[in-house]
Motif scaffolding. Structure first.
Motif, PDB file in Angstrom:
ATOM      1  N   LEU A  52     -14.819  -4.120  17.471  1.00  0.00           N
ATOM      2  CA  LEU A  52     -13.555  -4.329  16.725  1.00  0.00           C
ATOM      3  C   LEU A  52     -13.033  -5.758  16.881  1.00  0.00           C
ATOM      4  CD1 LEU A  52     -11.171  -1.228  16.870  1.00  0.00           C
ATOM      5  CD2 LEU A  52     -12.118  -2.414  14.908  1.00  0.00           C
ATOM      6  N   LYS A  55     -15.258  -8.136  15.006  1.00  0.00           N
ATOM      7  CA  LYS A  55     -15.042  -8.116  13.558  1.00  0.00           C
ATOM      8  C   LYS A  55     -13.744  -8.823  13.201  1.00  0.00           C
ATOM      9  CE  LYS A  55     -15.839  -4.207  11.434  1.00  0.00           C
ATOM     10  NZ  LYS A  55     -15.865  -2.764  11.145  1.00  0.00           N
ATOM     11  N   LEU A 110     -19.938  -0.847   6.655  1.00  0.00           N
ATOM     12  CA  LEU A 110     -20.637   0.077   5.756  1.00  0.00           C
ATOM     13  C   LEU A 110     -21.536   1.044   6.510  1.00  0.00           C
ATOM     14  CD1 LEU A 110     -21.429  -2.409   2.887  1.00  0.00           C
ATOM     15  CD2 LEU A 110     -20.139  -0.292   2.648  1.00  0.00           C
ATOM     16  N   LEU A 113     -19.165   2.845   9.596  1.00  0.00           N
ATOM     17  CA  LEU A 113     -17.908   3.497   9.217  1.00  0.00           C
ATOM     18  C   LEU A 113     -17.932   4.079   7.804  1.00  0.00           C
ATOM     19  CD1 LEU A 113     -15.667   0.640  10.591  1.00  0.00           C
ATOM     20  CD2 LEU A 113     -16.069   2.839  11.710  1.00  0.00           C
ATOM     21  N   GLY A 114     -18.600   3.390   6.861  1.00  0.00           N
ATOM     22  CA  GLY A 114     -18.608   3.839   5.472  1.00  0.00           C
ATOM     23  C   GLY A 114     -17.286   3.511   4.803  1.00  0.00           C
ATOM     24  N   ALA A 115     -17.206   3.791   3.515  1.00  0.00           N
ATOM     25  CA  ALA A 115     -15.956   3.540   2.779  1.00  0.00           C
ATOM     26  C   ALA A 115     -15.005   4.704   3.040  1.00  0.00           C
ATOM     27  CB  ALA A 115     -16.252   3.408   1.291  1.00  0.00           C
ATOM     28  N   ARG A 121      -3.999   1.435   3.688  1.00  0.00           N
ATOM     29  CA  ARG A 121      -4.574   0.212   4.278  1.00  0.00           C
ATOM     30  C   ARG A 121      -6.104   0.253   4.192  1.00  0.00           C
ATOM     31  NH1 ARG A 121      -6.953  -1.223   9.088  1.00  0.00           N
ATOM     32  NH2 ARG A 121      -6.626   0.830  10.036  1.00  0.00           N
ATOM     33  N   VAL A 122      -6.697   1.317   4.650  1.00  0.00           N
ATOM     34  CA  VAL A 122      -8.157   1.393   4.685  1.00  0.00           C
ATOM     35  C   VAL A 122      -8.735   1.527   3.271  1.00  0.00           C
ATOM     36  CG1 VAL A 122     -10.125   2.611   5.687  1.00  0.00           C
ATOM     37  CG2 VAL A 122      -8.029   2.382   7.002  1.00  0.00           C
ATOM     38  N   HIS A 125      -8.667  -1.870   1.839  1.00  0.00           N
ATOM     39  CA  HIS A 125      -9.694  -2.631   2.562  1.00  0.00           C
ATOM     40  C   HIS A 125     -11.096  -2.309   2.020  1.00  0.00           C
ATOM     41  CE1 HIS A 125     -11.630  -4.563   5.963  1.00  0.00           C
ATOM     42  NE2 HIS A 125     -12.485  -3.568   5.909  1.00  0.00           N
ATOM     43  N   SER A 126     -11.407  -1.028   1.875  1.00  0.00           N
ATOM     44  CA  SER A 126     -12.749  -0.627   1.407  1.00  0.00           C
ATOM     45  C   SER A 126     -13.016  -1.144  -0.004  1.00  0.00           C
ATOM     46  CB  SER A 126     -12.865   0.903   1.447  1.00  0.00           C
ATOM     47  OG  SER A 126     -12.702   1.381   2.765  1.00  0.00           O
ATOM     48  N   GLY A 129     -13.425  -4.921   0.026  1.00  0.00           N
ATOM     49  CA  GLY A 129     -14.719  -5.299   0.586  1.00  0.00           C
ATOM     50  C   GLY A 129     -15.818  -5.252  -0.465  1.00  0.00           C
ATOM     51  N   LEU A 164     -10.678 -11.788   0.034  1.00  0.00           N
ATOM     52  CA  LEU A 164     -10.832 -12.073   1.472  1.00  0.00           C
ATOM     53  C   LEU A 164      -9.484 -12.036   2.184  1.00  0.00           C
ATOM     54  CD1 LEU A 164     -13.225 -12.545   3.255  1.00  0.00           C
ATOM     55  CD2 LEU A 164     -12.995 -14.997   2.927  1.00  0.00           C
ATOM     56  N   SER A 171      -7.267  -5.669   7.919  1.00  0.00           N
ATOM     57  CA  SER A 171      -8.120  -5.404   9.088  1.00  0.00           C
ATOM     58  C   SER A 171      -7.729  -6.282  10.276  1.00  0.00           C
ATOM     59  CB  SER A 171      -9.587  -5.604   8.721  1.00  0.00           C
ATOM     60  OG  SER A 171      -9.831  -6.941   8.344  1.00  0.00           O
ATOM     61  N   TRP A 174      -4.040  -6.247  11.038  1.00  0.00           N
ATOM     62  CA  TRP A 174      -3.739  -4.911  11.580  1.00  0.00           C
ATOM     63  C   TRP A 174      -4.197  -4.829  13.041  1.00  0.00           C
ATOM     64  CZ3 TRP A 174      -7.351  -1.488  13.537  1.00  0.00           C
ATOM     65  CH2 TRP A 174      -6.834  -0.239  13.919  1.00  0.00           C
TER      66      TRP A 174
HETATM   67  C1  HEM Z   1     -18.122  -3.881   1.902  1.00  0.00           C
HETATM   68  C2  HEM Z   1     -17.220  -2.975   1.949  1.00  0.00           C
HETATM   69  C3  HEM Z   1     -16.382  -2.609   3.162  1.00  0.00           C
HETATM   70  C4  HEM Z   1     -15.989  -1.340   3.514  1.00  0.00           C
HETATM   71  C5  HEM Z   1     -16.319  -0.072   2.774  1.00  0.00           C
HETATM   72  C6  HEM Z   1     -15.207  -1.456   4.744  1.00  0.00           C
HETATM   73  C7  HEM Z   1     -14.673  -0.354   5.411  1.00  0.00           C
HETATM   74  C8  HEM Z   1     -14.032  -0.443   6.636  1.00  0.00           C
HETATM   75  C9  HEM Z   1     -13.451   0.701   7.323  1.00  0.00           C
HETATM   76  C10 HEM Z   1     -13.466   2.127   6.818  1.00  0.00           C
HETATM   77  C11 HEM Z   1     -12.909   0.235   8.491  1.00  0.00           C
HETATM   78  C12 HEM Z   1     -12.164   1.057   9.576  1.00  0.00           C
HETATM   79  C13 HEM Z   1     -10.703   0.945   9.279  1.00  0.00           C
HETATM   80  C14 HEM Z   1      -9.901   1.639  10.348  1.00  0.00           C
HETATM   81  O1  HEM Z   1     -10.036   2.848  10.484  1.00  0.00           O
HETATM   82  O2  HEM Z   1      -9.138   0.954  11.017  1.00  0.00           O
HETATM   83  C15 HEM Z   1     -13.153  -1.185   8.531  1.00  0.00           C
HETATM   84  C16 HEM Z   1     -12.759  -1.979   9.564  1.00  0.00           C
HETATM   85  C17 HEM Z   1     -12.846  -3.363   9.508  1.00  0.00           C
HETATM   86  N1  HEM Z   1     -13.360  -4.121   8.479  1.00  0.00           N
HETATM   87 FE1  HEM Z   1     -14.270  -3.445   6.817  1.00  0.00          FE
HETATM   88  N2  HEM Z   1     -15.111  -2.760   5.124  1.00  0.00           N
HETATM   89  C18 HEM Z   1     -15.831  -3.507   4.178  1.00  0.00           C
HETATM   90  C19 HEM Z   1     -16.000  -4.850   4.168  1.00  0.00           C
HETATM   91  C20 HEM Z   1     -15.422  -5.692   5.079  1.00  0.00           C
HETATM   92  C21 HEM Z   1     -15.524  -7.132   5.018  1.00  0.00           C
HETATM   93  C22 HEM Z   1     -16.286  -7.917   3.937  1.00  0.00           C
HETATM   94  C23 HEM Z   1     -14.815  -7.623   6.093  1.00  0.00           C
HETATM   95  C24 HEM Z   1     -14.581  -9.054   6.507  1.00  0.00           C
HETATM   96  C25 HEM Z   1     -14.786 -10.096   5.773  1.00  0.00           C
HETATM   97  C26 HEM Z   1     -14.292  -6.470   6.831  1.00  0.00           C
HETATM   98  C27 HEM Z   1     -13.547  -6.537   8.003  1.00  0.00           C
HETATM   99  C28 HEM Z   1     -13.210  -5.463   8.792  1.00  0.00           C
HETATM  100  C29 HEM Z   1     -12.590  -5.546  10.111  1.00  0.00           C
HETATM  101  C30 HEM Z   1     -12.192  -6.817  10.824  1.00  0.00           C
HETATM  102  C31 HEM Z   1     -12.377  -4.234  10.563  1.00  0.00           C
HETATM  103  C32 HEM Z   1     -11.836  -3.790  11.941  1.00  0.00           C
HETATM  104  C33 HEM Z   1     -10.355  -3.664  11.957  1.00  0.00           C
HETATM  105  C34 HEM Z   1      -9.986  -2.294  11.396  1.00  0.00           C
HETATM  106  O3  HEM Z   1     -10.381  -1.291  11.976  1.00  0.00           O
HETATM  107  O4  HEM Z   1      -9.304  -2.302  10.388  1.00  0.00           O
HETATM  108  N3  HEM Z   1     -14.671  -5.316   6.185  1.00  0.00           N
HETATM  109  N4  HEM Z   1     -13.837  -1.578   7.383  1.00  0.00           N
END
Ligand code: HEM
Length: 183
Positions: A52, A55, A110, A113-115, A121-122, A125-126, A129, A164, A171, A174
């Motif tokens: 975490l 990331k 991906l 965790l998957g989408a 928020r999530v 985010h998904s 992404g 971005l 993420s 948060w």
């Molecule tokens: C490609 C599609 C993407 C999907 C489906 C996706 C999905 C997710 C999910 C489901 C979580 C967990 C959220 C939570 O429960 O807190 C997560 C966390 C995170 N993602 Fe992604 N994400 C994607 C792309 C990205 C990209 C491109 C970045 C950065 C450039 C990113 C940065 C992060 C970070 C920093 C976290 C950890 C913090 C958190 O838990 O929110 N994600 N992502």
């Protein structure tokens, strides 16, 4: 009919293909993220206490490089009047590095965790992404094409930057405000 007219007519056609490929990338990532059984499998890089914070900081690095991209683009387009002959190189390399920093993060998102769409928020985010990689693909495929409408690059670049920013807010911000600023 002179050659410039010939180039002008296919302009829209030339844009459609990069757009189609970008849309395909975004949809494939979304479908994979939605159908793939999350593994929870996580990797971490030395220096971080876990996936975490890793990331959160890699995303912050990509976010800062994207801001350099925005600034360098504004100088390249003459919106910021500075004479910096090397600015195009800064724009190219900050973009490449920002993209590279997102890859291990998105892989974890991906694959582990998957989408997920259960909280606003999530969900944002998904979607952001998947959209980020789609619009990035469109911009990269449009770049070498001659006769593409000139507005394509500020628009595609602006959309990639916005995606971005949305990714960072949903993420890293948060994480830093909920779990803390830690490595
Ligand atoms: C490609 C599609 C993407 C999907 C489906 C996706 C999905 C997710 C999910 C489901 C979580 C967990 C959220 C939570 O429960 O807190 C997560 C966390 C995170 N993602 Fe992604 N994400 C994607 C792309 C990205 C990209 C491109 C970045 C950065 C450039 C990113 C940065 C992060 C970070 C920093 C976290 C950890 C913090 C958190 O838990 O929110 N994600 N992502």
């Amino acid at each position: 009919m002179d050659s410039t007219q010939a180039i002008r007519r296919p302009t829209t056609l030339l844009l459609l293909l990069p757009l189609a490929w970008g849309a395909l990338v975004a949809v494939v990532l979304g479908v994979y993220g939605g159908m793939h059984q999350p593994t929870g499998y996580a990797v971490s890089i030395a220096g971080f206490s876990g996936p975490l914070p890793m990331k959160a900081w890699l995303t912050t690095g990509a976010f800062v490089l994207a801001a350099v991209q925005l600034f360098s683009a504004l100088v390249m387009w003459g919106r910021i009047r500075l004479n910096l002959p090397w600015i195009a190189g800064v724009h190219r390399w900050s973009g490449r590095l920002a993209f590279l920093l997102t890859l291990p993060v998105a892989f974890h998102c991906l694959y582990a965790l998957g989408a997920q769409y259960d909280t606003p928020r999530v969900m944002i985010h998904s979607i952001a992404g998947c959209f980020f990689y789609g619009i990035f693909t469109t911009k990269m495929l449009a770049l070498p094409r001659r006769g593409i409408p000139s507005w394509t690059f500020p628009v595609a670049g602006g959309l990639a930057f916005t995606a971005l920013v949305a990714l960072w807010l949903t993420s890293s911000l948060w994480f830093f405000t909920t779990i803390g600023v830690k490595f």
